[in-house]
Every structure is written in C-alpha cells, then in structure tokens.
Design a protein around this motif. Structure first.
Motif, short mmCIF file in Angstrom:
data_model
loop_
_atom_site.label_atom_id
_atom_site.label_comp_id
_atom_site.label_asym_id
_atom_site.label_seq_id
_atom_site.Cartn_x
_atom_site.Cartn_y
_atom_site.Cartn_z
N PRO A 83 0.82 -1.23 0.00
CA PRO A 83 0.00 0.00 0.00
C PRO A 83 0.84 1.27 0.00
N GLY A 84 1.98 1.27 0.66
CA GLY A 84 2.82 2.46 0.66
C GLY A 84 2.29 3.54 1.58
N GLY A 85 2.73 4.77 1.30
CA GLY A 85 2.37 5.89 2.16
C GLY A 85 1.17 6.66 1.66
N ARG A 86 1.01 7.86 2.23
CA ARG A 86 -0.17 8.69 1.94
C ARG A 86 -0.22 9.12 0.48
N ASP A 87 0.94 9.38 -0.11
CA ASP A 87 0.95 9.84 -1.50
C ASP A 87 0.44 8.77 -2.45
N ARG A 88 0.83 7.51 -2.19
CA ARG A 88 0.38 6.41 -3.06
C ARG A 88 -1.13 6.20 -2.91
N ILE A 89 -1.63 6.32 -1.67
CA ILE A 89 -3.08 6.16 -1.45
C ILE A 89 -3.85 7.26 -2.18
N GLU A 90 -3.35 8.50 -2.07
CA GLU A 90 -4.05 9.60 -2.74
C GLU A 90 -4.01 9.45 -4.25
N ALA A 91 -2.86 8.97 -4.78
CA ALA A 91 -2.75 8.76 -6.22
C ALA A 91 -3.74 7.71 -6.69
N LEU A 92 -3.89 6.60 -5.90
CA LEU A 92 -4.83 5.56 -6.28
C LEU A 92 -6.27 6.06 -6.18
N ASN A 93 -6.57 6.88 -5.15
CA ASN A 93 -7.90 7.46 -5.04
C ASN A 93 -8.25 8.29 -6.28
N LYS A 94 -7.28 9.09 -6.72
CA LYS A 94 -7.52 9.91 -7.91
C LYS A 94 -7.70 9.03 -9.15
N TYR A 95 -6.93 7.95 -9.21
CA TYR A 95 -7.04 7.03 -10.34
C TYR A 95 -8.43 6.39 -10.39
N LEU A 96 -8.92 5.95 -9.22
CA LEU A 96 -10.26 5.36 -9.17
C LEU A 96 -11.33 6.41 -9.46
N GLN A 97 -11.09 7.63 -9.03
CA GLN A 97 -12.05 8.70 -9.31
C GLN A 97 -12.14 8.95 -10.82
N THR A 98 -10.99 8.92 -11.51
CA THR A 98 -10.99 9.10 -12.96
C THR A 98 -11.74 7.97 -13.66
N ILE A 99 -11.48 6.74 -13.21
CA ILE A 99 -12.18 5.58 -13.80
C ILE A 99 -13.68 5.71 -13.57
N ASN A 100 -14.06 6.16 -12.38
CA ASN A 100 -15.48 6.29 -12.04
C ASN A 100 -16.16 7.33 -12.93
N GLU A 101 -15.46 8.44 -13.19
CA GLU A 101 -16.05 9.48 -14.04
C GLU A 101 -16.16 9.01 -15.49
N ILE A 102 -15.16 8.28 -15.98
CA ILE A 102 -15.18 7.83 -17.37
C ILE A 102 -16.27 6.79 -17.58
N SER A 103 -16.38 5.86 -16.63
CA SER A 103 -17.36 4.77 -16.78
C SER A 103 -18.76 5.17 -16.37
N ASN A 104 -18.91 6.36 -15.76
CA ASN A 104 -20.24 6.86 -15.35
C ASN A 104 -20.90 5.93 -14.33
N THR A 105 -20.08 5.41 -13.41
CA THR A 105 -20.62 4.60 -12.31
C THR A 105 -20.81 5.48 -11.09
N ALA A 106 -21.56 4.96 -10.10
CA ALA A 106 -21.81 5.75 -8.89
C ALA A 106 -20.58 5.80 -8.01
N ASP A 107 -19.92 4.64 -7.76
CA ASP A 107 -18.73 4.57 -6.93
C ASP A 107 -17.85 3.43 -7.43
N THR A 108 -16.53 3.58 -7.24
CA THR A 108 -15.56 2.53 -7.53
C THR A 108 -14.58 2.48 -6.35
N TYR A 109 -14.37 1.29 -5.76
CA TYR A 109 -13.48 1.23 -4.59
C TYR A 109 -12.78 -0.13 -4.53
N LEU A 110 -11.66 -0.12 -3.80
CA LEU A 110 -10.80 -1.29 -3.68
C LEU A 110 -10.78 -1.73 -2.22
N MET A 111 -10.98 -3.03 -1.99
CA MET A 111 -11.01 -3.60 -0.64
C MET A 111 -9.92 -4.66 -0.51
#
Length: 620
Positions: A83-111
């Motif tokens: 998982p790494g540090g805070r910067d990697r988490i924020e980068a992945l959050n932004k990446y999932l946010q971009t995927i969510n906007e492109i695919s027009n889904t309500a939410d996208t998350y990783l567990m």
C-alpha cells in the motif's frame, strides 16, 4: 274492457321478457368483453414487460465486465501487495475517481482481503468509503470465493440504492482483495415512470426495491419469515426500511397472469392484472401491474350501448306495431278524409320546410356577420397593440443617439479608471486603486439602471389595469429621457401633491404616454433661451390630474384642433409620424382617462386625467 285488460297484460309481459333477455345478453357480453379485454391487456403488458426486462439487463450487462477488467490492473495488484504511504493512497484514489467518471458509475473502490476499503473514488466526499469495512456484504464474500459478486442494496454510508459488482484481485492464484463498482439505478424509475402501468422489481425475498410508484418502494409482497429478516439485517441490505407487507389478495389466476386487489396510487383499493418475468442472472423478479379500471369502464360503455340499442329497438318495434293497429282501426273511418288530410299535411310540411330554410339561411348569415365582426375586432385590437409597440420602438430609435452617448461616456470613463487602477496597483497604491474601482462600480450601476428602464419600456404590455405609483412612472420615463434632457440642458420642475399619488392604470402604457409628452416637450424647447419643463400632479376627488407644461412657442391654431388626429405633427419631416399623441389619447381612453391641451405664447400644457386608485393608505 276485457280486450283492454288483455292488451295491458300482454304489454307488461312483453316488457318483462325483453328485460330478462336484455339482462342475460348484457351478462354474456360483459363476460366476453372482460375476457377479451384481459387477453388484450396481457398481450400489451407482456410486450412492455419484455422491454423493461431487456432494458434492465442492458443496464447490468453494460457494467458486468468492468470489475474483472479493473482487477487485472497492475496498479491495484501492486497497491494491495504494498500500500505504501499517503501519496500512493491519494494517487490511487484519484485514479479510481478518474475511472469512475469515465465509466459513469456511482462509486468505484478497492477492498483488501479483510473487507477494509483502502481506496475509493469518493475519497473527497463528506462520507467516503475509505477506511470502512464491508466484509459483511454478500458481494464481497462472493468475490473472495473467486466469483463475480452481484448484489443490490441500500448503501450503508450514502443511503442510496445501487447494484454492486465485485471481482477478486489476484496475484497468480492468491486472492489479494476485491474491486467493487456501484451503479445507480434511480434512472430506471425516471425513464419508465411516465407509463400508465406500474413496474415492480423484487429481490428473492419479494422486497420491492425498484418501482415506478415510490410509495411501494421497500415494501414486501407478503410477510417475511424470521430467517429472511435475519439475513437482511446481517447483510444490512435495507438498513433504514421497515419492510412492511402490502395488502394483496388474489382474485383469479389465469395462464397469462393474475388479477389481484391491492392499494393503488391514490390510496384506494385497485384491481390490477399482474404479470411477472424472472431475471435469473440477477436473482430478481420483474412484475408489471396494469390497472383494469379502463377495461371496466369499457364494459360499462358497451353495456350501456347495447342496452340502449335493445330498448330503442324494442320501443321502435312496439311503436310500429301499435301504429299498425291504430292505422288498421282508423282506416275504416278515414277513407273519405285521408286524401284531404294528406293534402293539408303536405302543404303544412312545405310551409314548414320553406320557413325552416329561411330561418337556417338567416341564422347562417347572422352567425357569419357575428364572426366577421369578431375577426375585425381581433384584427383591430392586434393592430392597435402592434401600433403602440411600434411607437415605443420609434421613440427608442429617435433617442438612440443620446442613449449611445450615455453608454459610451461611462464606458470611456470605466476604461480610464481601469487603466489608472492597474497602474496604481503596480505601484502598490491600493487605497487610490480601490477608489478607481469604486467609481467603475458606480458607473456600471448607472448603465445597468438605464438598461433596466429601456427593457421595461420596450416590452409589450397586456393592457391590464392595476394600482400604479405615479412617481415610479415618472422616474422610469425620466431615466429613459435623461440623455436628451442633459443634451438640451433642460430644467425640470416636478410637483406631486401628495408625493405618494397612486392611480389606476397600466404602468408600461402610462410610461409610454409620459415619454411621448416629455419627448414632445423637449423638442418644443430645443434651441430656446428658456428651456423649462414643469410636471404637476394632484388629486381631485376620485381623479388624478397630471399637467406637463413646456416653455416652448406653444401650438399654432392651425394644428390645435387636430393635434390628436393621426399623422398631424409640428416636427420637421423625418422626425416623427404624427402618431404619438394619437396613440397616447387612445391609451388613456382605454384606461378610463382623457387628455386635452391648452396653449399660449409661453408654451403648451397637456392635461391628463385618470382614476385615482381606491383603498390606498393615505398615511403611508
């Protein structure tokens, strides 16, 4: 006597027999119409149900393969491994946010494998999923078994409905966690809510979670047993819903559906034709409820039509038979007089027909004249309205040069103040720069006020009368004429007694009248040494008198008597059509007022009289 009684008994018997046959026939017709109507409704319902199911499958199929595609993304695999540090988490959050906007889904998350959400597309919202554990959700449990997880539920965080797809994220055969997407299904109800039928979608426990009738949402079609309630609570599928059962009773089963009674959209018991189709891939059951009230109305209409036809036919037959008997009895007595009576009857019918033709022709001519008059009045009213509006546009056209100057002068000043402010800011002289900006604001406000008055003056009016403050009308007219007043250095004297005079008029049309009179006054004093305009208004009983006096040369005798006639003007050619005073007089008369003129070598005085507004507070 006996013959009369026999005929009476026979007549009653005939009516009773006819009534009994009619009841039997209506019952048979009602039954046949009802059965055929149900079949027709079922055929139409089957088509709409198939379309609805196809639409739902299309919505789910569109996103079904997306989780599997995301699970193969090396970014997600590497993040679960390290998982790494805070910067990697924020980068992945932004990446999932971009995927969510492109695919027009309500939410996208990783567990991760424990069900803890470590990155989510809604990481910047008020209630993000990051840090929340959803291991109790069946879709996560299915994904951790290596399957594509499917599940419908209310979000425990967002409290919004959604359908979830989850897929395991693997490194070789090891399951590291799961990627989940949530799709919004609210659009399904919005797109299908305009249909006359009601659509329902239930889960395996018969809980309604999609419906075009919102009051049925999260109700059940039957009572839930304790096991089902316990499973729903453990999965937190509907955390805020009571899951009450809808009162339903089956009337009759058919091969194409069921006729049921249940509570309708107006709160009353309704009878519906229920048809259903399963969606096995989602574990849903889709139902369509068609209200059979239109069918019942059709049955009543058919019964009324057929019953009326039967009674009418029987009545005609009875009348015909009675007439035949009477003719037979009268024929022996009327052989000698029938011919004379027939001649008289023919003459009478001829006279009646002739008179009827005359009346019809007269009536048609009268209706035509009435319609022609209405059409003429409508054209006249429309033409008068367009003429009034054209006069306003002509007035604005004549003032365009002054208005242009009135706008260009502040614009030039704004440019100068803006340049000064820029230089002062560069020199860090902020107080002086702020003063320049304040001057720009004041000039902008003045330009906006002029624009508001011009827009109000140019719009078309409905002509309706209302309580109008005179000072507001004068303010608007003077604002419009301000460029001309300043250009010709006119001195204005306004005397309102009292100052809060209110009168019964149309504000837009009265303002047009005042602009016409004041514009004429300005033109009359143009080039003279004394350039004064006096505006005086006072109340006289139930009337308001307004006087507009100028210091011009007055009106010549050759124009005085015809001053309110069309195309009479004292202006040079090309500066007016001579319609301003004509239109003003017409406007005032339609508002229940009048206008007259007095003249002298010291100038002209136009005197307006209008009704004072009643019910006004005298002390305000």
């Amino acid at each position: 006597m006996r013959n009369s009684e026999f005929l009476a008994i026979r007549s009653v018997s005939g009516w009773a027999t006819t009534l009994a046959l009619m009841v039997l026939m209506l019952f048979w017709i009602s039954t046949v119409t009802y059965q055929k109507g149900l079949v027709t409704l079922s055929e139409e319902g089957t088509i709409r149900l198939e379309l609805f199911v196809t639409y739902l499958r299309g919505v789910l199929t569109k996103y079904e393969s997306l989780p599997e595609l995301l699970a193969r993304d090396k970014r997600l695999v590497n993040f679960l491994l390290n998982p790494g540090g805070r910067d990697r988490i924020e980068a992945l959050n932004k990446y999932l946010q971009t995927i969510n906007e492109i695919s027009n889904t309500a939410d996208t998350y990783l567990m991760d494998r424990d069900g803890l959400t470590i990155a989510a597309s809604n990481w910047q919202e008020e209630l993000p999923f990051v840090g929340r554990n959803f291991s109790y959700r069946p879709y996560f449990q299915q994904a951790m078994k290596g399957q594509l997880g499917r599940y419908f539920a209310l979000g425990t965080t967002s409290i919004k409905r959604g359908y979830y797809f989850a897929y395991p994220v693997r490194r070789e055969r090891e399951i590291l966690g799961a990627v989940v997407i949530k799709i919004n299904i609210d659009s399904v109800e919005k797109k299908w809510g305009f249909h006359a039928e009601t659509f329902l979608v239930t889960d395996p426990d018969n809980v309604i979670f999609i419906t075009t009738y919102p009051l049925w949402r999260f109700k059940t079609l039957g009572e839930l047993d304790a096991t089902a309630i316990d499973l729903i609570k453990k999965s937190r599928r509907y955390p805020i819903s009571e899951l009450d059962a809808l009162p339903i009773s089956t009337v009759k089963d058919y091969s194409f559906g069921q006729v049921i009674n249940m509570m309708g959209q107006d709160g009353k018991a309704r009878t519906y034709l229920q048809q259903s189709q399963p969606m096995e891939e989602a574990g849903w059951n889709v139902r369509i409820l068609t209200d059979i009230r239109p069918l019942r109305r059709k049955i009543i209409e058919v019964n009324i039509l057929v019953g009326t036809g039967i009674l009418f036919s029987y009545s005609l037959l009875a009348l015909w038979r009675q007439r035949q008997r009477r003719l037979a009895e009268m024929k022996r007595l009327e052989d000698q007089s029938r011919r004379a009576l027939q001649e008289l009857n023919e003459k009478l019918e001829m006279r009646v027909n002739e008179r009827t033709v005359e009346l019809v022709e007269t009536n048609e001519q009268l209706l035509k004249e009435i319609q022609d008059r209405k059409d003429t009045e409508a054209v006249l009213k429309r033409t008068r309205s367009e003429l009034i509006h054209a006069a306003k546009m002509a007035t604005l056209g004549q003032m365009s040069a002054g208005i242009n100057h009135e706008l260009n002068q502040p614009l030039a000043a704004i440019r100068s103040y803006a340049d000064n402010a820029g230089q002062l800011l560069g020199k860090e002289r902020f107080v002086e720069a702020a003063w320049n900006m304040a001057q720009i604001g004041e000039l902008t406000d003045r330009m906006a006020q002029l624009g508001v008055q011009l827009k109000e003056f140019s719009r078309k009016s409905s002509g309706d009368l209302e309580t109008v403050p005179l000072h507001g009308v004068l303010d608007g007219a003077l604002e419009i004429l301000f460029p001309a007043i300043r250009k010709h250095d006119v001195t204005l004297h306004v005397d309102l007694s009292p100052e809060n005079i209110e009168l019964l008029a149309n504000q837009v049309l009265l303002q047009q009248v005042m602009v016409n009179l004041l514009g004429n006054a300005i033109h009359a004093i143009e080039g003279r040494n004394k350039r004064d305009i006096d505006i005086q208004a006072f109340e006289a009983d139930e009337r308001v008198v307004i006087k507009v006096k100028d210091s011009g040369p007055g009106i010549g005798a050759e124009h005085l008597e015809r001053i309110f006639d069309p195309f009479v003007t004292t202006k040079p050619s090309g500066q007016g059509l001579g319609l301003g005073l004509t239109i003003s007089e017409r406007i005032l008369k339609e508002m229940g007022g009048d206008i007259r003129v007095e003249t002298s070598p010291e100038g002209a005085i136009f005197i307006i009289t209008l009704h004072r507004a009643t019910g006004r507070n005298e002390n305000k």
